[in-house]
Design a protein around this motif. Structure first.
Motif, PDB file in Angstrom:
ATOM      1  N   ARG A  50      31.336  29.680  27.383  1.00 13.80           N
ATOM      2  CA  ARG A  50      32.258  30.969  27.937  1.00 13.80           C
ATOM      3  C   ARG A  50      30.950  31.649  27.465  1.00 13.80           C
ATOM      4  O   ARG A  50      31.549  32.887  28.279  1.00 13.80           O
ATOM      5  CB  ARG A  50      33.104  31.122  26.940  1.00 13.80           C
ATOM      6  N   LYS A  53      25.127  32.575  30.727  1.00 13.12           N
ATOM      7  CA  LYS A  53      25.635  33.671  32.082  1.00 13.12           C
ATOM      8  C   LYS A  53      26.105  32.514  33.031  1.00 13.12           C
ATOM      9  O   LYS A  53      26.667  32.659  34.148  1.00 13.12           O
ATOM     10  CB  LYS A  53      24.126  33.689  32.487  1.00 13.12           C
ATOM     11  N   ARG A  56      29.878  32.651  33.350  1.00 17.60           N
ATOM     12  CA  ARG A  56      30.292  33.565  34.228  1.00 17.60           C
ATOM     13  C   ARG A  56      29.544  33.648  35.292  1.00 17.60           C
ATOM     14  O   ARG A  56      30.991  33.648  36.393  1.00 17.60           O
ATOM     15  CB  ARG A  56      29.669  34.776  33.168  1.00 17.60           C
ATOM     16  N   LYS A  57      29.163  33.290  36.159  1.00 13.50           N
ATOM     17  CA  LYS A  57      28.554  32.900  37.089  1.00 13.50           C
ATOM     18  C   LYS A  57      29.099  31.446  38.080  1.00 13.50           C
ATOM     19  O   LYS A  57      30.192  32.193  39.420  1.00 13.50           O
ATOM     20  CB  LYS A  57      27.155  32.375  37.919  1.00 13.50           C
ATOM     21  N   SER A  59      32.744  30.823  37.439  1.00 12.41           N
ATOM     22  CA  SER A  59      33.977  30.711  37.605  1.00 12.41           C
ATOM     23  C   SER A  59      33.731  32.200  37.875  1.00 12.41           C
ATOM     24  O   SER A  59      35.586  32.559  37.662  1.00 12.41           O
ATOM     25  CB  SER A  59      34.678  31.264  35.643  1.00 12.41           C
ATOM     26  N   LYS A  61      32.820  35.530  37.294  1.00 10.61           N
ATOM     27  CA  LYS A  61      33.495  36.546  36.450  1.00 10.61           C
ATOM     28  C   LYS A  61      31.191  37.685  37.227  1.00 10.61           C
ATOM     29  O   LYS A  61      31.546  38.965  36.995  1.00 10.61           O
ATOM     30  CB  LYS A  61      33.194  36.364  35.302  1.00 10.61           C
ATOM     31  N   GLU A  62      30.730  37.320  37.626  1.00  9.87           N
ATOM     32  CA  GLU A  62      29.764  37.769  38.054  1.00  9.87           C
ATOM     33  C   GLU A  62      28.976  37.251  39.322  1.00  9.87           C
ATOM     34  O   GLU A  62      29.605  35.992  39.982  1.00  9.87           O
ATOM     35  CB  GLU A  62      28.502  37.331  37.034  1.00  9.87           C
ATOM     36  N   GLN A 104      26.627  44.849  41.490  1.00 13.65           N
ATOM     37  CA  GLN A 104      27.174  44.308  40.269  1.00 13.65           C
ATOM     38  C   GLN A 104      28.298  45.442  40.172  1.00 13.65           C
ATOM     39  O   GLN A 104      29.277  44.699  39.974  1.00 13.65           O
ATOM     40  CB  GLN A 104      26.140  43.775  39.337  1.00 13.65           C
ATOM     41  N   ILE A 108      32.366  43.628  40.293  1.00  6.13           N
ATOM     42  CA  ILE A 108      33.531  44.072  39.188  1.00  6.13           C
ATOM     43  C   ILE A 108      34.841  45.051  39.676  1.00  6.13           C
ATOM     44  O   ILE A 108      35.475  44.014  39.216  1.00  6.13           O
ATOM     45  CB  ILE A 108      32.094  44.029  37.540  1.00  6.13           C
ATOM     46  N   ARG A 111      36.829  42.984  41.252  1.00  3.03           N
ATOM     47  CA  ARG A 111      37.188  42.166  40.555  1.00  3.03           C
ATOM     48  C   ARG A 111      37.968  42.429  39.754  1.00  3.03           C
ATOM     49  O   ARG A 111      39.298  41.348  39.877  1.00  3.03           O
ATOM     50  CB  ARG A 111      36.540  41.049  40.014  1.00  3.03           C
ATOM     51  N   LEU A 112      38.311  43.601  38.946  1.00  4.24           N
ATOM     52  CA  LEU A 112      39.139  43.957  38.540  1.00  4.24           C
ATOM     53  C   LEU A 112      40.215  44.594  38.940  1.00  4.24           C
ATOM     54  O   LEU A 112      41.689  44.873  38.747  1.00  4.24           O
ATOM     55  CB  LEU A 112      39.027  45.289  37.005  1.00  4.24           C
TER      56      LEU A 112
END
Length: 163
Positions: A50, A53, A56-57, A59, A61-62, A104, A108, A111-112
């Motif tokens: 988890r 990097k 994160r990519k 899933s 998240k980035e 980025q 984010i 995404r939030l």
């Protein structure tokens, strides 16, 4: 001097830092710290760990697809040194980094936003289910009493105005 990337977590590995592992087929793996090296030796998949990097990519998240990543690719073409070219490329690197940071941050925030909307919907649903806990039993009566008082005051004012 070249800043390499850690094979496991994709963090930068500066010259003189980290560990380099060379396999029998002459493939070189660079690691930023012993934590990454140990996880590699345990044959762990970076996409499933988890804190990497790659996780994160994978899933979402980035940011994964962006034109700015094209500039980070390795180029093994020798170029004759020119001061102007060097200063322009350093300036371009700064500009690309700024653009990448902005993109980025926007990614984010978007995404939030989805999470905040879901949270808002859940909160509204919960309030609707438990409205009896929020609303006091005498809330309507206070408004009725206030209306009656206003009416009486108006009647008194009207009577005094007639006299």
């Amino acid at each position: 001097m070249r800043i390499e990337k850690c094979y496991f977590c994709s963090a930068p590995v500066y010259p003189g830092h980290g560990v380099m592992f060379v396999r029998n087929d002459c493939k070189a793996f660079r690691f930023c710290r012993s934590k990454c090296h140990k996880n590699f030796k345990k044959k762990r998949n970076p996409r499933k760990v988890r804190w990497t990097k790659a996780f994160r990519k994978a899933s979402g998240k980035e940011l994964t697809v962006d034109n700015a990543f094209e500039f980070e690719k390795r180029r093994n073409e020798p170029v004759k040194y020119q001061r102007e070219l060097w200063s322009k490329s350093v300036e371009a690197m700064r500009r690309v980094e700024e653009i990448k940071q902005k993109r980025q941050a926007r990614f984010i925030l978007n995404r939030l936003k989805k999470g905040k909307e879901l949270e808002k919907v859940q909160d509204i649903k919960e309030v609707k289910q438990n409205i009896h806990l929020v609303r006091a039993p005498h809330t309507g009566k206070a408004k009725q009493l206030e209306d009656k008082m206003v009416q009486k005051l108006q009647e008194d004012v009207d009577m005094e105005g007639e006299s």
